[in-house]
Design an enzyme around this catalytic site. Structure first.
Site, PDB file in Angstrom:
ATOM      1  NE  ARG A  55      -2.697   0.607   3.510  1.00  0.00           N
ATOM      2  CZ  ARG A  55      -2.436   1.453   4.517  1.00  0.00           C
ATOM      3  NH1 ARG A  55      -2.465   2.760   4.307  1.00  0.00           N
ATOM      4  NH2 ARG A  55      -2.150   1.002   5.715  1.00  0.00           N
ATOM      5  CE1 TYR A 108     -15.561  10.306 -15.777  1.00  0.00           C
ATOM      6  CE2 TYR A 108     -14.371  10.456 -13.694  1.00  0.00           C
ATOM      7  CZ  TYR A 108     -15.175   9.753 -14.561  1.00  0.00           C
ATOM      8  OH  TYR A 108     -15.605   8.497 -14.227  1.00  0.00           O
ATOM      9  CG  ASP A 180      -7.424  14.798 -15.653  1.00  0.00           C
ATOM     10  OD1 ASP A 180      -6.767  14.190 -16.522  1.00  0.00           O
ATOM     11  OD2 ASP A 180      -8.396  14.285 -15.073  1.00  0.00           O
ATOM     12  CE  LYS A 204     -11.156   7.165 -18.935  1.00  0.00           C
ATOM     13  NZ  LYS A 204     -10.847   7.241 -17.507  1.00  0.00           N
TER      14      LYS A 204
END
Length: 406
Positions: A55, A108, A180, A204
């Site tokens: 993690r 988005y 972004d 993407k």
């Protein structure tokens, strides 16, 4: 030799544990130490080359992070289990209760919902503005503002922000500019234009095969270490950990990004020009009719083109849905959300990826229910694709003639 992102990625050379041409995948959630003191030092962040717990970090994730830092030209990068994991980590690392964000109005839908609906639980407010207008952005900055947030090319309206101007404004007010860059990897290099933090949904274009969900934060070494701090790091404590197997897969796909982006852009520009010539309402940054065309030209890396996304407004949702269903049946692509796949994807954003935005706000920003967003694929014969799409459009009266201009 010119300095390019593609070349920097190409120059990264890793060997697997047994001499493999791909780095070995770290298939462990936790790691051993030869001494208790080394474990303590690793917890305190005082060791390099030691792994504590996946993690926090893993070799596979660090390989991918290094490659993505090379892509964006930043000192470091942290990878996450999703783009939203990356975005939320940045916001919670930068903002406390009572703080404020100035964000682009067209982003988005998931990011919009996070900022508009979820952050208010923590008393973090967001002003959604037209980030293509620098004066409006500055008018909304207050003493509580902790970041300016935008998308290099916005989802889904494909607005183009002047990143250099926004970066200058952010520095004037002593706050970070967060960009972004999911829609425009390689085509735009936000960090080179002054952005402090660059985010991608790796799901993407960067991965390109629609088989993984992941995200990344590219930034300074200091900020990336803050995100991983075991006591106060949002990236560490929110637990949005990317699986090592997925990290290794994305790293391999990243190696072909420069080839894919050129083809995505080439195909999208071809279709945009032909459909605009047919009289359709086409939005694509590579068209002179696009209001952000000159801004895009001034900040893009020319060889990678204007990106693989375009929109066409066909008038109403009923027509949009019928046309998309016909195109899917004609094997022209998939009626699906997301982007960057090697096959064309199309969706009506107002009822899908931007459905989190209230209807009245969609209308204010110009997001009509007849808008179709196309993520153009890697078709070899793009003219044949155009002709086939045109036949579908004639069938649904989107076009009323079968004449094709030479």
């Amino acid at each position: 030799m010119k300095d390019s992102a593609a070349q920097r990625i190409q120059d990264l050379q890793y060997f697997g544990e047994f001499g493999g041409v791909n780095p070995s995948i770290s298939d462990s959630s936790t790691y051993t130490f030869l001494s208790a003191k080394t474990m303590f030092d690793t917890f305190e962040g005082n060791t390099e080359g030691c792994y504590l717990y996946s993690r926090h970090s893993s070799p596979s994730n660090l390989y991918l992070g290094e490659a993505l830092a090379s892509l964006e030209g930043t000192e470091s990068a942290n990878v996450y289990a999703s783009g939203m994991g990356a975005i939320s980590s940045v916001i919670f690392q930068c903002c406390d209760s009572g703080d404020h964000i100035v964000s682009s109005r067209t982003i988005y839908g998931g990011t919009y919902a996070l900022m508009k609906n979820f952050l208010k639980k923590f008393n973090i407010q967001t002003s959604f503005v037209d980030t293509t207008d620098i004066s409006i952005v500055e008018e909304n900055i207050t003493s509580k503002t902790k970041m300016i947030y935008c998308e290099a090319i916005s989802n889904p309206l494909l607005e183009v922000s002047d990143i250099a101007a926004l970066a200058k404004l952010a520095k004037k007010h002593g706050i970070p500019l967060v960009v972004d860059n999911t829609f425009s990897p390689l085509s735009i290099a936000p960090a080179k234009l002054g952005a402090d933090i660059v985010i991608h949904s790796l799901t993407k274009f960067i991965n390109g095969t629609s088989d993984a969900v992941a995200g990344v934060v590219c930034a300074s070494k200091e900020f990336c270490l803050q995100l991983k701090d075991v006591n106060e790091g949002a990236g560490m404590l929110l637990g949005s950990t990317l699986d090592s197997l997925r990290a290794a897969s994305i790293l391999k796909n990243l190696r072909t990004l420069h080839i894919r982006m050129k083809k995505h852009s080439e195909n999208a520009l071809y279709l945009a020009k032909f459909f605009e010539n047919d009289g359709l309402k086409v939005v694509y940054p590579g068209l002179k009719s696009h209001k952000g065309h000159e801004t895009m030209k001034s900040q893009m890396v020319q060889e990678y083109g204007y990106g693989g996304l375009l929109t066409i407004d066909v008038g109403n949702l009923e027509t949009a849905n019928a046309l998309m269903e016909t195109m899917q049946k004609s094997n022209l692509g998939y009626l699906a959300v997301s982007l960057g796949f090697y096959k064309t994807l199309f969706s009506a954003p107002g009822t899908s990826t931007s459905s989190e935005i209230p209807m009245e706000e969609q209308e204010q920003m110009g997001l009509t229910d007849g808008l179709i967003r196309f993520s153009i694929g890697l078709d070899d014969d793009i003219h044949q694709t155009y002709l086939s799409m045109r036949e579908c459009m004639i069938k649904h009266d989107v076009l009323t003639t079968d004449k094709v201009e030479a």
